[in-house]
Design a protein around this motif. Structure first.
Motif, PDB file in Angstrom:
ATOM      1  N   TYR A  66       0.915  -1.367  -0.197  1.00 53.62           N
ATOM      2  CA  TYR A  66      -0.040   0.099  -0.018  1.00 53.62           C
ATOM      3  C   TYR A  66       0.838   1.250   0.034  1.00 53.62           C
ATOM      4  CZ  TYR A  66      -4.413  -2.129   0.771  1.00 53.62           C
ATOM      5  OH  TYR A  66      -5.687  -2.910   0.594  1.00 53.62           O
ATOM      6  N   SER A 117      -6.480  -2.707  -6.024  1.00 53.10           N
ATOM      7  CA  SER A 117      -7.629  -3.705  -6.049  1.00 53.10           C
ATOM      8  C   SER A 117      -7.094  -5.276  -5.863  1.00 53.10           C
ATOM      9  CB  SER A 117      -8.131  -3.676  -7.275  1.00 53.10           C
ATOM     10  OG  SER A 117      -8.985  -2.373  -7.369  1.00 53.10           O
ATOM     11  N   ASP A 120      -6.243  -5.154  -2.253  1.00 54.84           N
ATOM     12  CA  ASP A 120      -7.220  -5.209  -1.317  1.00 54.84           C
ATOM     13  C   ASP A 120      -8.069  -6.561  -1.116  1.00 54.84           C
ATOM     14  OD1 ASP A 120      -7.319  -2.458  -0.747  1.00 54.84           O
ATOM     15  OD2 ASP A 120      -8.882  -2.074  -2.196  1.00 54.84           O
ATOM     16  N   GLN A 121      -7.680  -7.396  -2.373  1.00 47.48           N
ATOM     17  CA  GLN A 121      -8.378  -8.907  -2.080  1.00 47.48           C
ATOM     18  C   GLN A 121      -8.017  -9.521  -1.054  1.00 47.48           C
ATOM     19  OE1 GLN A 121     -10.578 -10.111  -4.776  1.00 47.48           O
ATOM     20  NE2 GLN A 121     -10.714  -8.193  -5.061  1.00 47.48           N
ATOM     21  N   GLY A 123      -7.478  -8.523   1.637  1.00 45.62           N
ATOM     22  CA  GLY A 123      -7.973  -8.163   3.042  1.00 45.62           C
ATOM     23  C   GLY A 123      -9.711  -8.207   2.821  1.00 45.62           C
ATOM     24  N   GLY A 124     -10.194  -8.994   1.785  1.00 44.81           N
ATOM     25  CA  GLY A 124     -11.594  -8.789   1.417  1.00 44.81           C
ATOM     26  C   GLY A 124     -12.391  -7.681   1.061  1.00 44.81           C
ATOM     27  N   ASN A 125     -11.606  -6.749   0.557  1.00 39.31           N
ATOM     28  CA  ASN A 125     -12.207  -5.337   0.271  1.00 39.31           C
ATOM     29  C   ASN A 125     -12.845  -5.240  -1.258  1.00 39.31           C
ATOM     30  OD1 ASN A 125     -11.477  -4.483   2.734  1.00 39.31           O
ATOM     31  ND2 ASN A 125      -9.601  -3.923   2.111  1.00 39.31           N
ATOM     32  N   THR A 128     -13.700  -1.969  -5.271  1.00 36.44           N
ATOM     33  CA  THR A 128     -14.138  -0.733  -5.035  1.00 36.44           C
ATOM     34  C   THR A 128     -13.118   0.251  -5.633  1.00 36.44           C
ATOM     35  OG1 THR A 128     -14.997  -1.296  -2.600  1.00 36.44           O
ATOM     36  CG2 THR A 128     -14.848   1.058  -3.265  1.00 36.44           C
ATOM     37  N   TRP A 168      -8.978 -14.525  -1.343  1.00 32.36           N
ATOM     38  CA  TRP A 168      -9.585 -13.773  -0.105  1.00 32.36           C
ATOM     39  C   TRP A 168      -8.865 -14.735   1.118  1.00 32.36           C
ATOM     40  CZ3 TRP A 168     -14.810 -11.622   0.504  1.00 32.36           C
ATOM     41  CH2 TRP A 168     -15.157 -10.527  -0.453  1.00 32.36           C
TER      42      TRP A 168
END
Length: 396
Positions: A66, A117, A120-121, A123-125, A128, A168
């Motif tokens: 990040y 993105s 984010d996967q 962390g299960g986000n 978005t 995930w």
């Protein structure tokens, strides 16, 4: 199919290309800078948040990813703004170069969205960031249709090819959900991008066409307006000009309490000239003298009008008006100096002149025609005194 072919057809603004892109730039560049300033501020906030979390920004690989993504976007955004500012200051800014720079930035921003993105996967986000970045860039990037298809199509492929490597955390298989959702977002982004691009091109092109048509109409109206105030034979102003323009200038001089002079000029024995040489020769003579009258040695613009037949009036304003007598004598001498053979009364064509000067114009006078009437009275005095001379109006 025909509609789709038309929609996805590569659209060019044609002869207005440079001006169209310039207008879009003038309309949008402040918005672009505002968005990029927002991106810079938000990414800096995210870096600060990461740095303030327990364990710091490099606690584990996902957090480090990040931080790296935020830094890449901050550097890319700052670099775009600096390059644009440099091009602007050095005068090397061109629309083609600017939009290439903008599109390169959009490519980086889209790649950043894919990277975020994917991270984010873990962390299960979900998708978005991918969704709002693609839809956002579709609305402001001004990507031509082929670039939209290429960029968003490749981002869709890259995302779905790499998603299996970012499962995930709960172990659920999200392949189908990610595929369908990202496909819809990518297609929607392509549609929005093409629609916005073509709408802006069409809008600015129509604006320019309307402006040019309006300018052409205004120029034609001006030409027509001037044409109806020009005498067809002599190319001097006519009586309409006197009523529409000189009348206004008369009132303006009256308000300013400034001088205005009128010279009434008349060809001597012009009827005899026409009888002896014919009317075509008379027209040639009028045109020749009109050319002389048009080149008056006045400091300011003088209004020279064909009043009717062989009569002409000249209006002088301000300081020039006080030189009316000298100018009238100059014209009388100049016409005689042409040594044009006359029909009677004199070996050469001559003119007589009557002069009336109002300095200033009395406030009770309500029309320029009082000045013309006085100059005409002076003209008849010059005629009665033997012609080829100047006479000044004197109140009895």
């Amino acid at each position: 199919m025909n509609y789709l072919k038309s929609f996805f057809r590569f659209m060019q603004p044609g002869e207005y290309r440079k001006e169209v892109y310039l207008r879009i730039y003038q309309q949008m560049h402040r918005i672009y800078h505002g968005l990029m300033a927002l991106i810079l501020a938000y990414e800096c906030v995210m870096l600060a948040v990461m740095a303030g979390r327990p364990g710091g920004p490099f606690l584990h690989g996902r957090r480090t990813a990040y931080v790296c993504c935020y830094l890449v976007l901050i550097v890319s955004t700052a670099l775009f703004l600096l390059l644009h500012r440099r091009m602007w200051k050095t005068g090397t800014l061109s629309m083609r170069r600017y939009y290439r720079l903008l599109h390169a930035y959009v490519v980086v921003l889209t790649a950043w969205a894919v990277a975020i993105s994917l991270n984010d996967q873990l962390g299960g986000n979900g998708l978005t960031v991918y969704t709002y970045v693609l839809l956002g860039t579709a609305l402001f990037a001004m990507l031509p249709p082929w670039k939209s298809v290429l960029l968003y199509g490749l981002s869709f492929l890259a995302l779905n090819l790499l998603l299996p490597f970012f499962p995930w955390p709960s172990g659920l298989d999200q392949t189908f959900n990610n595929l369908t959702n990202s496909l819809f977002v990518s297609l929607f982004a392509i549609f929005l991008s093409i629609y916005f691009y073509k709408s802006q091109i069409a809008l600015k092109t129509d604006e320019m066409i309307i402006e040019r048509q309006y300018q052409e109409i205004a120029e034609k109206n001006q030409a027509l307006h001037e044409e109806i105030m020009i005498d067809a034979l002599t190319k001097l102003y006519n009586r309409r000009y006197l009523d529409l323009v000189v009348e206004k200038r008369f009132r303006a001089q009256q308000r300013r309490k400034q001088a205005l002079a009128c010279l009434m000029l008349d060809l001597d024995h012009f009827k005899d000239y026409n009888d002896q040489y014919g009317h075509p020769a008379g027209d040639v003579l009028l045109c020749r003298l009109s050319s002389l009258f048009r080149d008056l040695p006045a400091k300011e613009q003088a209004d020279v009008i064909r009043y009717g037949g062989e009569e002409f009036v000249v209006f002088l304003y301000g300081q020039d008006a006080r030189e009316a007598g000298r100018l009238a004598q100059f014209l009388v001498d100049s016409v005689r100096g042409l040594q044009i053979p006359a029909a009677a009364g004199s070996p050469y064509v001559t003119i007589s002149a009557g002069v009336c000067l109002l300095d200033p114009i009395p406030p009770e006078e309500d029309s320029v025609h009082i000045l013309i009437s006085c100059a005409d009275t002076a003209l008849y005095q010059a005629k009665n005194q033997g012609r080829n001379r100047v006479s000044f109006y004197r109140e009895e």
